[in-house]
Structure formats: structure tokens, C-alpha cells
Enzyme design. Structure first.
Site, mmCIF file in Angstrom:
data_model
loop_
_atom_site.group_PDB
_atom_site.id
_atom_site.type_symbol
_atom_site.label_atom_id
_atom_site.label_comp_id
_atom_site.label_asym_id
_atom_site.label_seq_id
_atom_site.Cartn_x
_atom_site.Cartn_y
_atom_site.Cartn_z
ATOM 1 N N HIS A 5 -20.493 13.428 15.159
ATOM 2 C CA HIS A 5 -19.650 13.202 14.014
ATOM 3 C C HIS A 5 -20.459 12.367 12.951
ATOM 4 O O HIS A 5 -19.843 12.123 11.997
ATOM 5 C CB HIS A 5 -18.400 12.329 14.489
ATOM 6 C CG HIS A 5 -17.650 12.910 15.521
ATOM 7 N ND1 HIS A 5 -17.906 12.211 16.741
ATOM 8 C CD2 HIS A 5 -17.023 13.940 15.929
ATOM 9 C CE1 HIS A 5 -17.209 12.884 17.606
ATOM 10 N NE2 HIS A 5 -16.624 13.994 17.244
ATOM 11 N N GLY A 21 -10.357 4.306 4.812
ATOM 12 C CA GLY A 21 -9.903 5.488 5.325
ATOM 13 C C GLY A 21 -10.528 6.696 4.557
ATOM 14 O O GLY A 21 -10.853 7.654 5.288
ATOM 15 N N ARG A 25 -13.599 6.904 -1.162
ATOM 16 C CA ARG A 25 -13.506 5.577 -1.382
ATOM 17 C C ARG A 25 -14.976 4.715 -0.835
ATOM 18 O O ARG A 25 -15.476 3.805 -1.460
ATOM 19 C CB ARG A 25 -12.464 4.971 -0.819
ATOM 20 C CG ARG A 25 -12.344 3.498 -1.105
ATOM 21 C CD ARG A 25 -10.981 3.234 -1.137
ATOM 22 N NE ARG A 25 -10.217 3.527 -2.742
ATOM 23 C CZ ARG A 25 -9.063 3.050 -3.219
ATOM 24 N NH1 ARG A 25 -8.042 2.489 -2.404
ATOM 25 N NH2 ARG A 25 -8.723 3.418 -4.254
ATOM 26 N N ARG A 88 -12.019 -3.059 8.221
ATOM 27 C CA ARG A 88 -11.112 -2.067 7.424
ATOM 28 C C ARG A 88 -10.647 -2.612 6.217
ATOM 29 O O ARG A 88 -10.026 -3.467 6.144
ATOM 30 C CB ARG A 88 -10.001 -1.653 8.565
ATOM 31 C CG ARG A 88 -9.171 -0.519 7.640
ATOM 32 C CD ARG A 88 -8.194 -0.055 9.077
ATOM 33 N NE ARG A 88 -6.919 0.393 8.321
ATOM 34 C CZ ARG A 88 -6.878 1.153 7.311
ATOM 35 N NH1 ARG A 88 -7.857 1.883 6.504
ATOM 36 N NH2 ARG A 88 -5.529 1.681 6.739
ATOM 37 N N VAL A 89 -10.763 -1.717 5.215
ATOM 38 C CA VAL A 89 -10.002 -1.922 3.772
ATOM 39 C C VAL A 89 -9.210 -0.625 3.674
ATOM 40 O O VAL A 89 -9.780 0.467 3.681
ATOM 41 C CB VAL A 89 -11.109 -2.177 2.758
ATOM 42 C CG1 VAL A 89 -11.935 -3.577 2.771
ATOM 43 C CG2 VAL A 89 -12.345 -1.042 2.919
ATOM 44 N N GLY A 90 -8.026 -0.981 3.310
ATOM 45 C CA GLY A 90 -7.085 -0.099 2.908
ATOM 46 C C GLY A 90 -5.947 -0.193 2.279
ATOM 47 O O GLY A 90 -5.784 -1.463 1.879
ATOM 48 N N SER A 91 -4.979 0.408 2.213
ATOM 49 C CA SER A 91 -3.627 0.330 1.555
ATOM 50 C C SER A 91 -2.510 0.356 2.824
ATOM 51 O O SER A 91 -2.721 0.749 3.861
ATOM 52 C CB SER A 91 -3.342 1.246 0.579
ATOM 53 O OG SER A 91 -3.023 2.564 1.118
ATOM 54 N N GLU A 179 0.382 0.689 8.400
ATOM 55 C CA GLU A 179 -0.756 1.464 8.050
ATOM 56 C C GLU A 179 -0.790 2.041 9.062
ATOM 57 O O GLU A 179 0.000 2.418 9.991
ATOM 58 C CB GLU A 179 -2.048 0.551 7.568
ATOM 59 C CG GLU A 179 -2.173 -0.618 8.699
ATOM 60 C CD GLU A 179 -3.170 -0.270 9.628
ATOM 61 O OE1 GLU A 179 -4.257 0.261 9.295
ATOM 62 O OE2 GLU A 179 -2.850 -0.371 10.921
ATOM 63 N N MET A 180 -2.149 2.823 9.523
ATOM 64 C CA MET A 180 -2.267 3.828 10.481
ATOM 65 C C MET A 180 -3.253 3.596 11.405
ATOM 66 O O MET A 180 -3.473 4.360 12.154
ATOM 67 C CB MET A 180 -2.222 5.003 10.033
ATOM 68 C CG MET A 180 -1.092 5.485 9.104
ATOM 69 S SD MET A 180 -0.605 6.982 8.653
ATOM 70 C CE MET A 180 -0.110 7.864 9.945
ATOM 71 N N GLU A 181 -4.290 2.582 11.310
ATOM 72 C CA GLU A 181 -5.562 2.552 11.950
ATOM 73 C C GLU A 181 -5.885 1.306 12.703
ATOM 74 O O GLU A 181 -6.875 1.344 13.663
ATOM 75 C CB GLU A 181 -6.716 3.028 10.956
ATOM 76 C CG GLU A 181 -6.523 4.195 10.431
ATOM 77 C CD GLU A 181 -5.744 4.464 9.226
ATOM 78 O OE1 GLU A 181 -5.248 3.490 8.607
ATOM 79 O OE2 GLU A 181 -5.480 5.428 8.921
ATOM 80 N N SER A 203 0.371 -0.940 -1.390
ATOM 81 C CA SER A 203 0.365 -0.148 -2.474
ATOM 82 C C SER A 203 1.684 0.224 -2.759
ATOM 83 O O SER A 203 2.087 0.742 -3.652
ATOM 84 C CB SER A 203 -0.126 1.223 -1.901
ATOM 85 O OG SER A 203 0.181 1.583 -0.847
HETATM 86 N N1 HPA Z 1 2.764 4.321 5.946
HETATM 87 C C1 HPA Z 1 1.642 4.317 6.466
HETATM 88 N N2 HPA Z 1 0.605 4.154 5.959
HETATM 89 C C2 HPA Z 1 0.567 3.516 4.698
HETATM 90 C C3 HPA Z 1 1.719 3.339 3.903
HETATM 91 C C4 HPA Z 1 3.103 3.789 4.767
HETATM 92 O O1 HPA Z 1 3.973 3.858 4.301
HETATM 93 N N3 HPA Z 1 1.557 2.900 2.601
HETATM 94 C C5 HPA Z 1 0.097 2.957 2.670
HETATM 95 N N4 HPA Z 1 -0.456 3.304 3.643
#
Ligand code: HPA
Length: 234
Positions: A5, A21, A25, A88-91, A179-181, A203
Site C-alpha cells: 500500500h 483521512g 488534504r 491524526r487530524v480530522g473532523s 469520528e471513525m479512526e 464540523s
Molecule cells: N460521524 C462520523 N465521522 C464524522 C462525523 C460523523 O457524524 N462528522 C465528521 N466526521
């Protein structure tokens, strides 16, 4: 020595890395915040770059969405490329009224509705936590700039779309946002004895339905990047 990968050779990736993610970005961060940015990966368009920030070598690479995806990339970065600090940088989406859109969230801990830690065969439930050193550095940086931030637990969910409002149960446990990670990132880092932290811009609010307007999205992102970069080069 490439992986399935990542086409980088060992030595092309710095020991500190920022992990958004979205691979575009990663490109934006390299082009706007790094000096002398050089690309090291384009396999699956999961773009990665190494450059300098305040005289120290730093890398950035996309992770994709969800624990399986960041699980693969962060495992390879740690075990095949010698990365020691992963930020990790994210929303994230707020699930608590007091966590406002535009705020920064620093994930002291990550909970999950997934099964990432199953692989370790633990006789109980694993609490995934950030590196205290990185967390303290990020708090110091955010406070010194006067940014509004909250520190606590986030939910690393396997689900973006859900049939039922499961977030309400997590909010009752004091979890700040979704978030998811981060859970997978923290598991991989802890297992390997290296440092990890997740920093987020809120966000949207799942409580109120409010979303961050475009201009504030950019400001929030820039503030988060300043905190993440200052923490990475400590
Ligand atoms: N769920 C998962 N990840 C996210 C969300 C959410 O509502 N908003 C920004 N990242």
C-alpha cells in the site's frame, strides 16, 4: 522496501507524521505548511509527502476512512517505516451540547462500536488512549493561541449512517464527538510502544444539526494544523 500500500523506501518517511483521512488534504498540508515537500506515495492515490516544519522533518499521509483503513496504513508506517509519532487530524461530529462547531477536540481516549481490538485476544474491554506527551503538547499549543478546545473521549464508529440514534447512548457516557479512526490508531500505537494523538475540528453537531460554514471550516482547519504541527515537532 515498499509495502502493498506504500511505495516509499525506508528513510523517505519522517519519524513524525500527520494523518488526515483525505489524501487531497495531505497534499494541501504539504503544499501549504511544509518547506521542501517531496511526495513518497501515490499507491491507491493515498498521497504522502515529507518536508520540513520549523527546521524539523515531518511527513503527512492520507489514511482513508474507518478503522480498517487507518489500521493498515498506520501499522505499516510504524512497523515498516519506523514512524514514532502519529497525529491524526480530522473532523468530527459533536454529540454533546457543550462541544460547539468550530471547536477543537483532542481525543484523550477513543471508544468504539467496532471490533478492532479483538485481534489481541484480551480478556476484557480495551480503553484506547492517546499519548499523554502529545496530548499535553497539543493542549499547551491550543491554549497558547487562545483556541477553544475540549479534551475527552471520542467515539471511533464503524458507521456514518445508522438506523437508530446510537450516539445518544455514547453521549450519556460523556463521549464528546464521533469520528471513525482513532481507536485503531491508538491500538496500533500502544501495541508498538509509539505515540499517537487525534485532534479534530468539530464540523457539525449531531445534537443541533448545525454545520460549520465554509469560511469557518478553513479557519478551524488552519488552527488545528498549527496545533498538530507544533505538537509533532516538539
Ligand atoms: N460521524 C462520523 N465521522 C464524522 C462525523 C460523523 O457524524 N462528522 C465528521 N466526521
Amino acid at each position: 522496501m515498499a509495502t502493498p500500500h506504500n511505495q516509499a523506501e525506508r528513510g523517505e518517511i519522517a519519524e513524525r507524521i500527520l494523518l488526515p483521512g483525505d489524501p487531497l488534504r495531505a497534499k494541501f498540508i504539504a503544499e501549504n505548511f511544509f518547506e521542501d515537500a517531496r511526495p513518497f506515495n501515490s499507491v491507491r492515490n493515498m498521497l504522502g509527502y515529507t518536508g520540513n516544519y520549523k527546521g524539523k522533518q515531518v511527513s503527512v499521509m492520507g489514511t482513508g476512512m474507518g478503522c480498517p483503513s487507518i489500521g493498515i496504513y498506520s501499522y505499516e508506517l510504524i512497523h515498516f517505516y519506523g514512524v514514532r509519532k502519529l497525529i491524526r487530524v480530522g473532523s468530527c461530529g459533536s454529540i454533546r451540547e457543550e462541544v460547539k462547531v468550530g471547536d477543537l477536540v483532542m481525543a484523550m481516549g477513543a471508544s468504539t462500536d467496532g471490533n478492532y481490538a479483538h485481534q489481541y485476544g484480551l480478556p476484557g474491554t480495551y480503553s484506547a488512549t492517546a499519548s499523554y506527551e502529545l496530548l499535553a503538547g497539543a493542549v499547551h499549543s491550543a491554549a497558547s493561541h487562545g483556541y477553544s478546545y475540549t479534551v475527552g473521549n471520542v467515539l471511533s464508529s464503524d458507521l456514518f449512517y445508522t438506523e437508530t440514534p446510537e450516539w445518544k447512548e455514547w453521549a450519556k457516557m460523556g463521549v464528546l464527538s464521533i469520528e471513525m479512526e482513532s481507536y485503531a490508531l491508538y491500538c496500533n500505537a500502544s501495541r508498538a510502544g509509539v505515540q499517537a494523538l487525534g485532534i479534530f475540528t468539530v464540523s457539525d453537531s449531531i445534537v443541533t444539526g448545525e454545520a460549520l460554514p465554509a469560511e469557518e471550516r478553513q479557519t478551524g482547519f488552519t488552527n488545528m494544523m498549527r496545533v498538530a504541527l507544533e505538537t509533532a515537532v516538539l
